[in-house]
Design an enzyme around this catalytic site. Structure first.
Site, short mmCIF file in Angstrom:
data_model
loop_
_atom_site.label_atom_id
_atom_site.label_comp_id
_atom_site.label_asym_id
_atom_site.label_seq_id
_atom_site.Cartn_x
_atom_site.Cartn_y
_atom_site.Cartn_z
N GLU A 253 92.91 37.52 -25.97
CA GLU A 253 92.67 38.66 -25.08
C GLU A 253 91.71 38.16 -24.01
OE1 GLU A 253 90.92 41.29 -23.15
OE2 GLU A 253 90.03 42.05 -25.01
N GLU A 384 88.02 37.31 -11.15
CA GLU A 384 87.29 38.25 -12.00
C GLU A 384 85.79 38.09 -11.76
OE1 GLU A 384 87.72 39.88 -16.53
OE2 GLU A 384 87.67 37.71 -16.27
#
Length: 490
Positions: A253, A384
């Site tokens: 993840e 990000e």
């Protein structure tokens, strides 16, 4: 385990606190104040070996013999222990991570429900059987994968520990979990509570340490059967490489650059404050933070003004103050990285509407920041940032919104705001993301699969699918014939 400054905490191996092989301790400070918090043992490769041996011993011993109904009881008991110690755990997490205790309390509530969900989900573990034809009968068994190596990040150490532990323990695996070296306190406390409620020694082992040392050795370790990792995409790629030779099973993840798409027909009194929450609720330090807000062009200027106004009203400060809505970042180093992205955005031509400068004082605070007039090709819209920084990007129509939403390497989460129910369903089917919310900002619930497309990873957390990822399927073929087989006719 009320933490006092200077307290020394060991590793947790085979049901008890353990001294690190190297004797190394790390000084932890509170990110929001810079005040000393604790000293925590740092594991090395030898400690990982000890933890894996303990986990393997548990599988060969008491934990491996624990039946499903008893595993369910233990998970419910651990959930009860979290509830009974919720005040201590919430303060521990807020002080260690620096985030607002109001957010931590919500995370703790989900942590409890994670254990309860998987305690109940144990009842779904079942094989199947059917006659093949003739005198052959087939049935399948579900067995634990074995020893699970689990690596959790610093942004949600308590909640992510439960995301990892709950399905693995429900499946009957033994666990060696590596929390981030900066935020190990809640995982260590949870392991203590697990032992207190009756989990046998070795079922849960906690080895804080550096990723290139402890994490890498855990991934490569021949005694570890599966790896579950939450963290950056670059680290996930390295884990895939390390796990390829021994063919380890993986759940990854990873990162996100999630879109929050707002159409002009949306209910703006709902969409705008919800969009503010969706980026700033964990100071932007969340993989599924909706850090790209895509706004239909006729609405754009008014939206930016109202969004920025609300962002400027957020209460930023002491994490332990129940009125605080946003705490500090995890460290000054991370704050400098976030600010570097804001400066890059300025250089790229983005307008800093609000925020954009580090706070004063010892804490690692950074204000809610809004970048407007952003184009999706800019680095601040592609990379990000992992901080309280949002980019607001205009779009022309539905087709353009879908194009921009998908024009990143990530695909973890998306949110759509529209007054047209059919449009919401269309975008949910066309945006490449593991989870899509329509007219609501929330992201993760026990029982609802959570995970990513593209470079946001693979595998799912929180759902029944996760339980399957910790199980092996064994096929058994049985003869019911009254006569012996003689395939060669000898």
């Amino acid at each position: 385990m009320a933490i006092a400054a200077g307290q020394e905490l060991g590793l947790f191996i085979n049901g008890e606190s353990a001294e690190p092989a190297s004797g190394e301790l790390r000084d932890l400070a509170e990110p929001a104040t810079g005040s000393p918090l604790a000293q925590v043992a740092m594991a090395n490769e030898l400690d990982v070996d000890r933890a894996v041996d303990a986990a393997r011993g548990a599988l060969d011993g008491d934990w491996g013999k624990t039946p499903p109904n008893e595993r369910s009881r233990l998970l419910h008991a651990l959930a009860d222990a979290l509830v009974a110690n919720r005040k201590e755990l919430a303060e521990l997490e807020a002080r260690n991570v620096g985030k607002a205790i109001s957010s931590v309390k919500a995370e703790l509530a989900q942590a409890v429900e994670n254990f309860r969900f998987y305690a109940s989900a144990i009842a779904t573990i079942a094989g199947r059987s059917n006659p093949i034809g003739g005198s052959l009968l087939f049935y399948s068994l579900k067995e634990p994968v074995g020893v699970a190596g689990q690596i959790v990040p610093w942004n949600y150490p308590l909640m992510m520990t439960t995301w990892k532990l709950a399905p693995a323990l429900a499946a009957g695996c033994a666990v060696v979990l590596k929390p981030d070296s900066a935020t190990p306190l809640s995982a260590l406390r949870m392991a203590e509570l697990a032992t207190e409620v009756g989990f046998p020694p070795g079922a849960i082992n906690i080895v804080p340490g550096l990723g290139p040392v402890v994490g890498a050795h855990l991934v490569r370790h021949p005694g570890v059967d599966k790896i579950a990792f939450t963290g950056s995409t670059s680290t996930g790629a390295e884990i895939m490489r390390m796990a390829s030779e021994p063919i380890k099973r993986l759940i990854l993840e990873l990162g996100g650059k999630s879109p929050n798409v707002v159409f002009a027909d949306a209910e703006l009194d709902d969409a705008i404050p919800s969009s503010v929450w969706a980026i700033y609720y964990s100071a932007g330090q969340s993989c599924e933070a909706r850090s790209r807000v895509l706004v239909e062009r006729p609405l754009y200027e008014d939206f930016v003004a109202k969004f920025s106004e609300l962002a400027g009203k957020l209460r930023v400060g002491d994490p332990l103050d129940p009125e605080t809505q946003m705490g500090s970042l995890i460290s000054h180093e991370h704050r400098d990285k976030v600010h570097g992205f804001v400066e890059l955005g300025r250089d790229e031509g983005a307008e800093v509407v609000t925020g954009g400068e580090p706070g004063d004082g010892k804490g690692a605070f950074y204000p809610p920041t809004v970048l407007a007039n952003v184009e999706n090709r800019m680095a601040v819209a592609q990379e990000e940032i992992f901080g309280p920084v949002v980019t607001v990007i205009p779009f022309e129509d539905e087709k353009d919104a879908i194009r921009i939403a998908n024009d990143v390497k990530y695909g973890l989460m998306a949110t759509v705001w529209t007054g047209d129910p059919a449009r919401g369903l269309r975008l949910a089917s066309r945006i490449k993301a593991g989870t899509v919310g329509v007219n609501m900002p929330y992201t993760a619930f026990p029982g609802i699969p959570f995970g990513g497309y593209k470079q946001s990873g693979f595998g799912r957390e929180l759902g029944l699918e996760t339980l399957e990822l910790y199980l092996e399927t064994k096929s058994v073929l049985v003869s019911t014939s009254a006569r012996p087989f003689n395939p060669f006719g000898l």
